[in-house]
Structures are given as structure tokens and as C-alpha cells.
Scaffold this motif. Structure first.
Motif, PDB file in Angstrom:
ATOM      1  N   TYR A 123     -12.479  -1.261   3.882  1.00 21.59           N
ATOM      2  CA  TYR A 123     -12.047  -0.014   4.496  1.00 21.59           C
ATOM      3  C   TYR A 123     -13.083   0.417   5.529  1.00 21.59           C
ATOM      4  CZ  TYR A 123      -9.169   0.300   0.248  1.00 21.59           C
ATOM      5  OH  TYR A 123      -8.289   0.048  -0.771  1.00 21.59           O
ATOM      6  N   ARG A 149      -7.495   3.779  -5.592  1.00 22.02           N
ATOM      7  CA  ARG A 149      -7.052   4.595  -4.473  1.00 22.02           C
ATOM      8  C   ARG A 149      -8.261   4.937  -3.604  1.00 22.02           C
ATOM      9  NH1 ARG A 149      -4.539   7.960  -7.232  1.00 22.02           N
ATOM     10  NH2 ARG A 149      -2.350   7.395  -6.849  1.00 22.02           N
ATOM     11  N   TYR A 179      -9.854   7.105  -0.346  1.00 25.83           N
ATOM     12  CA  TYR A 179      -9.656   8.348   0.401  1.00 25.83           C
ATOM     13  C   TYR A 179     -10.515   8.294   1.657  1.00 25.83           C
ATOM     14  CZ  TYR A 179      -7.822  10.010  -4.092  1.00 25.83           C
ATOM     15  OH  TYR A 179      -7.106  10.152  -5.254  1.00 25.83           O
ATOM     16  N   LYS A 234       0.849   3.435  12.441  1.00 24.69           N
ATOM     17  CA  LYS A 234       0.413   2.382  11.525  1.00 24.69           C
ATOM     18  C   LYS A 234       0.888   1.039  12.062  1.00 24.69           C
ATOM     19  CE  LYS A 234       1.498   0.607   6.880  1.00 24.69           C
ATOM     20  NZ  LYS A 234       2.204   0.893   5.610  1.00 24.69           N
ATOM     21  N   LEU A 258      -6.425  10.696   4.421  1.00 20.78           N
ATOM     22  CA  LEU A 258      -5.493   9.628   4.093  1.00 20.78           C
ATOM     23  C   LEU A 258      -5.866   9.019   2.745  1.00 20.78           C
ATOM     24  CD1 LEU A 258      -3.209   7.606   4.891  1.00 20.78           C
ATOM     25  CD2 LEU A 258      -4.976   6.243   6.020  1.00 20.78           C
ATOM     26  N   ILE A 273      -4.925   5.914   0.172  1.00 25.69           N
ATOM     27  CA  ILE A 273      -4.273   4.608   0.175  1.00 25.69           C
ATOM     28  C   ILE A 273      -4.368   4.012  -1.221  1.00 25.69           C
ATOM     29  CG2 ILE A 273      -4.195   2.310   1.192  1.00 25.69           C
ATOM     30  CD1 ILE A 273      -5.694   3.397   3.602  1.00 25.69           C
ATOM     31  N   LEU A 292       0.858  -1.174   0.000  1.00 21.48           N
ATOM     32  CA  LEU A 292       0.000   0.000   0.000  1.00 21.48           C
ATOM     33  C   LEU A 292       0.898   1.228   0.000  1.00 21.48           C
ATOM     34  CD1 LEU A 292      -2.528  -1.010   2.816  1.00 21.48           C
ATOM     35  CD2 LEU A 292      -2.804  -1.345   0.351  1.00 21.48           C
ATOM     36  N   ASP A 293       0.599   2.176  -0.853  1.00 21.23           N
ATOM     37  CA  ASP A 293       1.290   3.462  -0.825  1.00 21.23           C
ATOM     38  C   ASP A 293       0.323   4.503  -0.265  1.00 21.23           C
ATOM     39  OD1 ASP A 293       3.561   2.395  -1.825  1.00 21.23           O
ATOM     40  OD2 ASP A 293       3.600   3.573  -3.680  1.00 21.23           O
ATOM     41  N   GLU A 294       0.742   5.142   0.829  1.00 17.58           N
ATOM     42  CA  GLU A 294      -0.149   6.082   1.507  1.00 17.58           C
ATOM     43  C   GLU A 294       0.408   7.510   1.455  1.00 17.58           C
ATOM     44  OE1 GLU A 294       0.201   2.495   4.538  1.00 17.58           O
ATOM     45  OE2 GLU A 294       1.600   3.717   3.332  1.00 17.58           O
ATOM     46  N   TRP A 295      -0.521   8.469   1.358  1.00 20.29           N
ATOM     47  CA  TRP A 295      -0.223   9.888   1.499  1.00 20.29           C
ATOM     48  C   TRP A 295      -1.213  10.472   2.503  1.00 20.29           C
ATOM     49  CZ3 TRP A 295       3.363  12.958  -1.379  1.00 20.29           C
ATOM     50  CH2 TRP A 295       4.108  12.241  -2.331  1.00 20.29           C
ATOM     51  N   TYR A 332      -4.564   2.358  11.290  1.00 21.56           N
ATOM     52  CA  TYR A 332      -4.005   3.693  11.427  1.00 21.56           C
ATOM     53  C   TYR A 332      -4.762   4.410  12.538  1.00 21.56           C
ATOM     54  CZ  TYR A 332      -2.712   2.641   6.535  1.00 21.56           C
ATOM     55  OH  TYR A 332      -2.254   2.057   5.386  1.00 21.56           O
TER      56      TYR A 332
END
Length: 684
Positions: free
Chosen positions: A203, A249, A251, A117, A143, A145, A63-66, A132
């Protein structure tokens, strides 16, 4: 015990070389690095055991998270791409990393916000949970993901995802599939669907009471992200990059006292409550520590109790041992050597009995299998290519019966043990047979590797050791003594076994190399007697029934201490031997060619400590050889012990980062010292 700050987390090379592992008790696992970038083909969030404990399939790579906080976007993820590009660099915000038991915990400092996390698996299920929560901060954050997927055997790398799933996205409350979800959905599931292995992502944003508090947006993508680079694979001379499928992705917005959970699973049915699953896993691990009874032991040793649990998995109705993560399956030799340390030293004798019963079902022509076949394979002749796994079985049974007094187990296994001895007497596969001239056990034929020094490259057997190997005959001598004891306990005739053991002990004198003051490694081989200085002779001292005289025992211990001992185990070959190589590196052919030609093996510290304790009878001194492992667990496979290390200082960890017998033998050796000291000098 395992915890780092920015001195490790913020340095890319240091964070890349430290790896975490979580397991599910049925052969599946998740693993990665502290910084989040993958360095191996085996790194991923869900490597599901689709045919437990095998059939491992990577379905979710990462998973790439911002995180968007007060108008600023902060990456949490990290990727290294072919060519050297690093993007994003989330480790810049990684304030700390630690293991909570075996659960990895990351804490990211994003201005005044501190975000935590965790990653763990649900025991007994092919389900990974990622959670999280905000530990500090007043303002809500957003967030994002990104899920990156593939569908492949865990050993394979694909040039492009050979997988074209479609997505079904729906609200979990209604369980009615839709084509797309936008604003207003509180709880959502994404099914990454194909005919072979559907993967479900759920989610959820909730408050501390479990009430849903936030909306979910999901953006379907279906794009290929290219050229993720695996530096360790490159070092090993193997394919070093892969493309992944960006499914979509998600949100999610959340604030203080709110919790985000994401579950990734291959299993249908009721969705998992990730926070309840986290509490259950923490409770399960706490109970393992209580059962081990290592109160007052150093924290690093208790960490190894939890590491030991990661190798114990279900096989059918019983149990087995995964030899190592990430690439090993369950191997007979590794299982039998590991069994006492993983189970008896951790207060789990019922698991030991289950493993022994499981393997008894697979004895064939007096032999335990060296390995079980993976998906698409069948158990065949070559899978029994081990002479020592079967002999270690006797010691595993002895240790279990001695620890438990379980005579019912002994009665159940005794006919199998009798059959094994009989097969070895008359001869079984691979020329394994008792030499009628001296009663010693001969093993080996061209093209086959039968001892634990089993490296083979195509048709090249690196250390064939054909003939009468020293540790094999020490194990054979011990097995005969064990059988005599079992026969007496069950009211059977013990004399045949005692007579055979006495004959072996007399013949074992042929192993003594008076010129060097230690044992030959192999006698009666194709080239005669082999005087190479190796650690195998330690077993002739460490096993409860030694065929050596007290003077010879001391000389063996002293020779191994002088020529082979390091801080992290024993070298497989003395540095003065012509074939010695001190650094383990290179492609597969090179690495396998030096696997047992100088590399330090951590598991050998167990026989060394036991032999040292027998000779010098000083538990404090013997225990001191184990202390360096308190530092070993902070490198490579975190919280665990690697398979091997370089033979030259600084003894850099190499090979498999999480190895069962390495962990097991440190635990067992510690218990031996503890028992010896408590018993006033009686070695247990």
C-alpha cells in the motif's frame, strides 16, 4: 470506444453481465464485472500463472472498498450473496465505466468528490495493480480496503478456504517484518504467507512526484466471509457459491493531487511502482496500435487489436495463444486458426514465427497437440485428438511466409511439414489416414472427437463426424497445394504434392449434394453420407486453394447466407434441421449437447467474409457483415468478442466471453477486405 454511464452502471443486471479482463502476457489474468460483484468462479484480482502459461491459481478474489467523505460512508464495492442479498451496493455511486485500452476505469461520484479506480497487470509478471485518485473535490477522504483471499486452482470452488496463512506486516522502507503496524507508517507491505504461494500486498499514498504523503493503518482480521454467489455458475448448473478469507483492512487518507496504489503479487523482489507500471502499460498498448497500422479504421476495430494482444502469451522461450478467457488454455486448433488474425493482421509477424516454431517442437506422429496439459498432467495420446489443428498449421505457415518472405523460417519448418504429410499418407492416431481408393482423408473412431465440432460429455461424442469431413478434406487439399508451392520455392520436387492435390480435387466432387445445391457435411461415414446443413463447407470456398467449381462456390455461399448467417457469426446448424436448438443454456450435459447444434460461432464470420469476397468480389458488401461486431464489444466480454451466441434472435452472447479466434477472424476478414479494395480486386 467502450464506455458507459449510469444507464448501465446503475442497473445491477446490466452491470453484472458486462465483464472486464486484464492479462499479463504469461497466462495470468484478472477479471470481474462492471459493478464489482463476481458472477463466475474465474473472477478475481489475481489469477496467477504459477507455471506459465498454466498453473493458474486464484489468490486474491477481490477488494471491498469504502470511502468516508465529510462524515458520510460510501461503498464502492458490490457483492451478491447466496439467497439473493446484495451488499454493499457501490454501483449506486458508479457514475461511469470505461476501458482505457484494455484497462478498466471506474469513476465514483461521492457528493462533490469524484474518485477514479483502475486495475491492470504488469506485463510479464504475476502482479496486479489497483490505483485510486481524486479527480474532483477539496476535502481529504479516508479509504478503507478489505482484502478477500483464497488459494485454489482457478477451476475449483472451495466450500471453505483450505488455506490458513499468517500475516507479516512491515514498513517497506525497513523491510523488517513485524507483527502489526499502526499509525505513523507511510508505506507498508502485508505478506499473506504460506509455504506454497506467498502473496505480497503493498500500500502506498504519494503525491504526483512520488513523495509519500500519508499514513497507513492495517487491521488484521483472518475472518471467513461466507456464501459469495456466482450467478453464471448457477445458470451453468455448477457449484455457485464460495467462502473467502478476509485477511485484513487497510485505512488510507488522501486528498486532491494525491495517489493511492495497491500492488498484489506472488513475486518476491523489488516492489513495483504502480504508477510507473501504469504509464509503461499505456505506452505498450499505444505501440501495439501503431504497429497494427490501422489508421483510419473505426475505433472498435482498433480496440480488437488490443484484445488480440491479450491472447498472445509466452510459452518457454517462444509464444503460444490462449484460446479464450477465463477457462481455456493454449489449444493447437485455436492457435493455428487464430494466428493470422492475432499476429499478421496486427503487424506482429515475429510473434507468428515464434508460435510456429513453438508448436513444431511438439509435433508427434505427424500431429500437433490439441491441448497442452495443465499442472500435474503430462502430454499424452489423448492430447493429440485433433485432425484439423495440424492441417491449419499449413495455412498458418503459408500466411506467415507470404506476409514476411521469411525463407529461413520456411526452411526450418519444411522437414516437419514433409513429415506431417507422410504420416497422414500412411496413417496416424485415431484412424487418420488417406484412403488409397480416392486420396481423401478419413478420420475418426468410436469415442473420439477430432474436428472443431468437438463437444463430448463423458463417453458421448455429440457430433462425431467420423468419416471424410468436408472441411478436413478442403484443408487437406489446400495443404497439398501449399506444400507444392513450398517445394518449388526451396528447389525441391513439387510434383508428388501437385499430383496428390489434383487427385483430391477430383474425388472432392463426391461431396457435392446436387439435391440441396451445397456440400455433404461428411461422406463415407458409418451411416453413409451426411447431408446436414452446417457451415463447415465454407472452408471449401474460403481457403486460397478451393476444390469446388465457381458455380459450386457461389451456391455454397448463398446457402450459408440463407440458412446460417446471423449478425454475430454463423449458426453451427440450420434452424430447419431436427437437432437444432436456438438457445444455449442449461447444465454441462445440456450445454455440451447443443454446443454445435445451432449456437452461433463468431469465428465463422472470417471464412464467410472470405468466401463471399471470392464469389461476389465486393469488399464494401463483405465488410458490412463485420459491422455488427462494433456493438458486440459493448456486451459480455467488454472490448472483445465472445465465443458463441444463441442461434435465435437477439443472439445473446454465450460461452467464453473472450475468445481468440472470434477476435482474430474479424481482424483478418477486415484486412482481407482492405487488401482486396486496395489491390483493385485482388484477394489477399
Amino acid at each position: 470506444m467502450v464506455a458507459f454511464g449510469r444507464e448501465i452502471c446503475g442497473v445491477l443486471d446490466a452491470a453484472l453481465r458486462r465483464e472486464w479482463l486484464v492479462t499479463n502476457g504469461i497466462g495470468g489474468f484478472a477479471s470481474g464485472t462492471v459493478c464489482g460483484a463476481a458472477t463466475r468462479r474465474y473472477h478475481g484480482l489475481l489469477l496467477a500463472a504459477l507455471r506459465p502459461p498454466l498453473g493458474r491459481t486464484l489468490v486474491c478474489a477481490k477488494l471491498d472498498e469504502w470511502v468516508e467523505h465529510q462524515g458520510v460512508a460510501y461503498p464502492l464495492a458490490c457483492n451478491v450473496f447466496q439467497g439473493g442479498a446484495v451488499d454493499p451496493r457501490g454501483y449506486h455511486h458508479l457514475e461511469s465505466f470505461e476501458l482505457d485500452g484494455t484497462i478498466p476505469v471506474w469513476r465514483y461520484a461521492l457528493a462533490d468528490c469524484l474518485l477514479e479506480k483502475r486495475v491492470f497487470m504488469v506485463h510479464g509478471h504475476n502482479t496486479t495493480c489497483v490505483t485510486y485518485r481524486m479527480l474532483r473535490g477539496e476535502q481529504p477522504v479516508r479509504l478503507a480496503i478489505l482484502g478477500l483471499f483464497t488459494h485454489r486452482d482457478y477451476h475449483d470452488l472451495l466450500a471453505a478456504p483450505a488455506w490458513s496463512p499468517h500475516l507479516e506486516i512491515w514498513a517497506a522502507e525497513s523491510d523488517v517484518p513485524g507483527t502489526y503496524l499502526a499509525d505513523g507508517v507511510l508505506d507498508g507491505t502485508v505478506q499473506v504467507f504460506d509455504d506454497a504461494t506467498p502473496v505480497f500486498l503493498r500500500y502506498r499514498v504519494s503525491d504526483g512526484s512520488g513523495r509519500l504523503v500519508s499514513t497507513l493503518q492495517f487491521e488484521a482480521l483472518g475472518e471467513t466471509y461466507k456464501d459469495f454467489y456466482f450467478s453464471v455458475e448457477h445458470e451453468r448448473g455448477q457449484t455457485d457459491h464460495e467462502n473467502l478469507l478476509a485477511v485484513g483492512r487497510a485505512y488510507l487518507e488522501f486528498g486532491p493531487d494525491q495517489l493511492i496504489s495497491l500492488t498484489i503479487t506472488t513475486e518476491r523482489g523489488e516492489p513495483v511502482d504502480a504508477w510507473a507500471a501504469l504509464a509503461a502499460e499505456q505506452s505498450r498498448q499505444a505501440a501495439l496500435l501503431v504497429r497494427a497500422g490501422l489508421h483510419g479504421a473505426p475505433a472498435w476495430l482498433q480496440q480488437l487489436v488490443l484484445a488480440a494482444d491479450q491472447f498472445i502469451v509466452a510459452r518457454g522461450e517462444g509464444h503460444t495463444v490462449i484460446a479464450g478467457y477465463p477457462w481455456f488454455t493454449d489449444w493447437g486448433r485455436d492457435t493455428m486458426i487464430s494466428l493470422p488474425g492475432l499476429t499478421l493482421s496486427t503487424g506482429r509477424p515475429e510473434v507468428a514465427a515464434s508460435i510456429l516454431r513453438t508448436f513444431a517442437q511438439h509435433v508427434s506422429q505427424g500431429m500437433l497437440p490439441n491441448r497442452f496439459p495443465d499442472v500435474g498432467e503430462t502430454l499424452g495420446h489423448q492430447d493429440y485428438n485433433t485432425v484439423d489443428a495440424t492441417l491449419w498449421y499449413f495455412e498458418a505457415v503459408r500466411a506467415t511466409v507470404e506476409a514476411t518472405g521469411d525463407e529461413a523460417l520456411l526452411r526450418a519448418l519444411y522437414p516437419t511439414l514433409v513429415d506431417i504429410i507422410d504420416w497422414h499418407e500412411r496413417g496416424t492416431r485415431f484412424q487418420i489416414h488417406v484412403d488409397p481408393a480416392d486420396g481423401l482423408l478419413f478420420a475418426g473412431e468410436a469415442g473420439v472427437q477430432l474436428t472443431w465440432m468437438d463437444a463430448k460429455v463423458d463417453d458421448w461424442v455429440v457430433t462425431p463426424r467420423e468419416g471424410k469431413a468436408v472441411e478436413i478434406n478442403a484443408l487437406w487439399h489446400h495443404a497439398l497445394h501449399v506444400m507444392a508451392g513450398f517445394a518449388e520455392q526451396l528447389g525441391e520436387d513439387a510434383r508428388p504434392y501437385r499430383d496428390r492435390a489434383a487427385r483430391v480435387q477430383t474425388a472432392f466432387a463426391r461431396f457435392w449434394n446436387a439435391a440441396r445445391g451445397c456440400c455433404f457435411d461428411v461422406i463415407d461415414g458409418p451411416q453413409g453420407n451426411d447431408p446436414t446443413m452446417r457451415p463447415n463447407q465454407l472452408l471449401a470456398v474460403s481457403l486460397p486453394h478451393s476444390p469446388l467449381t465457381p458455380s459450386q462456390q457461389r451456391q455454397v455461399v448463398d446457402a450459408c447466407a440463407r440458412d446460417l448467417l446471423t449478425s454475430l457469426g454463423l449458426r453451427s446448424l440450420a434452424p430447419y434441421e431436427p437437432a437444432y436448438v436456438g438457445i444455449y443454456s442449461g447444465d454441462r450435459t445440456t450445454r455440451d449437447g447443443i454446443y454445435h447444434q445451432g449456437a452461433v460461432w463468431a469465428w465463422l464470420i472470417g471464412p464467410f467474409v472470405e468466401a463471399h469476397l471470392r464469389v461476389y468480389r465486393d469488399p464494401a458488401l463483405a465488410r458490412s457483415f463485420l459491422e455488427p461486431f462494433s456493438h458486440f464489444i459493448l456486451d459480455a466480454g467488454l472490448g472483445s468478442i465472445s465465443e458463441i451466441a444463441d442461434g435465435d434472435a437477439p443472439f445473446t452472447p454465450r460461452g467464453c466471453p473472450w475468445q481468440a479466434w472470434s477476435v482474430a477472424e474479424v481482424l483478418r476478414a477486415w484486412r482481407l477486405c482492405q487488401t482486396f479494395q486496395a489491390g483493385g480486386g485482388e484477394q489477399g
